[in-house]
Design an enzyme around this catalytic site. Structure first.
Site, mmCIF file in Angstrom:
data_model
loop_
_atom_site.group_PDB
_atom_site.id
_atom_site.type_symbol
_atom_site.label_atom_id
_atom_site.label_comp_id
_atom_site.label_asym_id
_atom_site.label_seq_id
_atom_site.Cartn_x
_atom_site.Cartn_y
_atom_site.Cartn_z
ATOM 1 N N MET A 20 0.847 -1.190 0.000
ATOM 2 C CA MET A 20 0.000 0.000 0.000
ATOM 3 C C MET A 20 0.882 1.239 0.000
ATOM 4 O O MET A 20 1.657 1.460 0.929
ATOM 5 C CB MET A 20 -0.940 -0.010 1.218
ATOM 6 C CG MET A 20 -1.994 -1.102 1.162
ATOM 7 S SD MET A 20 -3.039 -1.204 2.644
ATOM 8 C CE MET A 20 -1.964 -2.128 3.756
ATOM 9 N N CYS A 102 -2.318 -1.509 -9.936
ATOM 10 C CA CYS A 102 -2.504 -0.144 -9.455
ATOM 11 C C CYS A 102 -3.132 0.731 -10.545
ATOM 12 O O CYS A 102 -2.622 0.776 -11.671
ATOM 13 C CB CYS A 102 -1.169 0.449 -9.006
ATOM 14 S SG CYS A 102 -1.320 2.135 -8.361
ATOM 15 N N LYS A 143 0.681 -9.502 -9.106
ATOM 16 C CA LYS A 143 -0.555 -9.039 -8.457
ATOM 17 C C LYS A 143 -1.339 -8.249 -9.487
ATOM 18 O O LYS A 143 -0.836 -7.286 -10.063
ATOM 19 C CB LYS A 143 -0.268 -8.173 -7.236
ATOM 20 C CG LYS A 143 -1.526 -7.789 -6.451
ATOM 21 C CD LYS A 143 -1.188 -7.088 -5.142
ATOM 22 C CE LYS A 143 -2.448 -6.886 -4.302
ATOM 23 N NZ LYS A 143 -3.355 -5.873 -4.879
ATOM 24 N N ASN A 215 -7.571 -10.932 -2.982
ATOM 25 C CA ASN A 215 -7.448 -9.632 -2.337
ATOM 26 C C ASN A 215 -8.680 -8.807 -2.694
ATOM 27 O O ASN A 215 -9.300 -9.028 -3.722
ATOM 28 C CB ASN A 215 -6.151 -8.958 -2.832
ATOM 29 C CG ASN A 215 -5.996 -7.512 -2.395
ATOM 30 O OD1 ASN A 215 -5.686 -6.635 -3.191
ATOM 31 N ND2 ASN A 215 -6.193 -7.244 -1.122
ATOM 32 N N GLY A 216 -9.031 -7.866 -1.814
ATOM 33 C CA GLY A 216 -10.117 -6.947 -2.116
ATOM 34 C C GLY A 216 -11.305 -7.076 -1.188
ATOM 35 O O GLY A 216 -11.992 -8.093 -1.210
ATOM 36 N N GLY A 217 -11.529 -6.069 -0.348
ATOM 37 C CA GLY A 217 -12.725 -6.009 0.482
ATOM 38 C C GLY A 217 -12.778 -6.984 1.635
ATOM 39 O O GLY A 217 -13.830 -7.131 2.263
ATOM 40 N N GLY A 237 -5.683 -5.681 3.072
ATOM 41 C CA GLY A 237 -5.163 -4.358 2.793
ATOM 42 C C GLY A 237 -5.553 -3.368 3.867
ATOM 43 O O GLY A 237 -5.013 -3.372 4.967
ATOM 44 N N ARG A 238 -6.518 -2.514 3.550
ATOM 45 C CA ARG A 238 -6.889 -1.434 4.474
ATOM 46 C C ARG A 238 -7.357 -1.929 5.823
ATOM 47 O O ARG A 238 -7.136 -1.268 6.849
ATOM 48 C CB ARG A 238 -7.952 -0.554 3.815
ATOM 49 C CG ARG A 238 -7.407 0.350 2.720
ATOM 50 C CD ARG A 238 -8.512 1.055 1.987
ATOM 51 N NE ARG A 238 -9.296 0.119 1.181
ATOM 52 C CZ ARG A 238 -10.502 0.375 0.687
ATOM 53 N NH1 ARG A 238 -11.078 1.539 0.955
ATOM 54 N NH2 ARG A 238 -11.129 -0.513 -0.055
#
Length: 338
Positions: A20, A102, A143, A215-217, A237-238
């Site tokens: 990130m 990205c 990725k 990955n994702g959410g 991630g976040r």
């Protein structure tokens, strides 16, 4: 819980912390490593040209405690990416990853990132060149997104996977949503395009012997465990950044290590000592504490913890005592709430 036939790095890939930008720097990674011994940590994306021409220790240096750790590279020139891999070899990364996901304008202007979904043959040439340049034992991975703009994900993702698998990639990490290069900001690209986890599950079904990560959410470890029924690895991630305390249960929940949950107060004291060393070397306390404001997310005293770090770590002369003082305050609140 693990397949003992897998290499140590493959085992670590069961749970990874996503690369990130502006977040997963060396201080963030050192902090996250105190919370989980097993998860794979990623650097921020580093552009191949920067590796070749920039200050390498600043761009590539890290603490040995961060292992297993992966370097993510950005670029689209196979020769430059290969040179970056050769340069990075002396730093001893466990994995080198190519960014094909990205969506930022800056990345698009350099003809890499998510726009490479439109050029799977070029991505394959990049992977092949990176594999040839990588030292023995270092994985080369990709990725990506499931597609960009008007691409059909069923075609785009599977075409990319086929070509990079043929080129020798060791793993494919898939952010399970499209990237819209026109009309959406990078921030909007993290939320607006719908997630399609089932598509990634189908990719894994088509490539049973290739590591496929998702990955994702993904918000918590319960969701991660559910995904691991279908794919080989989960990338947070976040959620991991804003609520890093959840990482303290990774080694027990994901890797099956009994009694492996980490004491957050001990982590704070370790990081206070780390800040003292960082400040003594010329750094600033807030360069470290900015990654720690969410450590006690959802717990009594979390607001006071955030406020103390935000106001005190930026003051002249701030050092690890900022964390020790904040810990005393939140400990008193938690005892009162018990």
């Amino acid at each position: 819980m693990e397949d003992e036939r897998k290499s140590p790095i493959s085992a670590s890939q069961r749970l990874a912390i996503a690369p990130m930008m502006d977040w997963t720097d060396r201080h963030c990674r050192y902090f996250h490593r105190q919370l989980t011994r097993r998860a794979l940590l990623y650097t921020e994306m580093v552009v191949a040209d920067a590796v070749i021409h920039g200050v390498r220790e600043r761009l590539l240096g890290y603490d040995a405690a961060e292992h297993p750790v992966a370097l993510q590279l950005g670029g689209s020139d196979p020769e430059k990416l290969a040179e970056a891999v050769r340069i990075a070899a002396s730093f001893g990364y466990d994995e080198v990853n190519l960014n094909v996901g990205c969506p930022s304008d800056r990345v698009q202007s350099g003809t890499f990132g998510a726009c490479l979904m439109l050029q799977p043959a070029l991505v394959a040439r990049c992977v092949e060149a990176m594999k040839e340049a990588a030292p023995a034992g270092q994985q080369v991975t990709v990725k990506c997104r499931i597609g960009v703009d008007e691409q059909d994900p069923e075609t785009a993702l599977f075409d990319l996977a086929r070509q990079v698998a043929d080129a020798g990639t060791d793993a494919i990490w898939v952010h399970a949503r499209k990237a819209w290069l026109e009309g959406l900001s990078p921030k909007e690209n993290r939320d607006i395009p719908p997630l399609d986890y089932n598509l990634v599950y189908r990719l894994k079904a088509d490539y049973p012997s290739l590591f496929i990560g998702i990955n994702g959410g993904i918000q918590d470890l319960n969701q991660a465990v559910e995904h691991l029924r279908h794919v080989d690895g989960v990338m947070l991630g976040r959620a991991a950044y804003h609520n890093p305390g959840l990482l303290s249960d990774v080694d027990s929940t994901i890797y099956g290590e009994a009694g492996a949950s980490v004491d957050l107060h001990s982590v704070v004291l370790t990081m206070a000592d780390y800040i003292d060393r960082h400040v003594a070397a010329g750094g600033k306390a807030n360069q470290v504490t900015r990654h720690m404001v969410g450590l006690f997310h959802g717990m009594p005293g979390a607001r006071g913890w955030r406020q103390h770090l935000s106001t005190q770590a930026v003051l002249p002369g701030a050092d690890g005592q900022v964390l020790r003082d904040a810990l005393e305050k939140i400990t008193a609140v938690q005892r009162a709430a018990a």
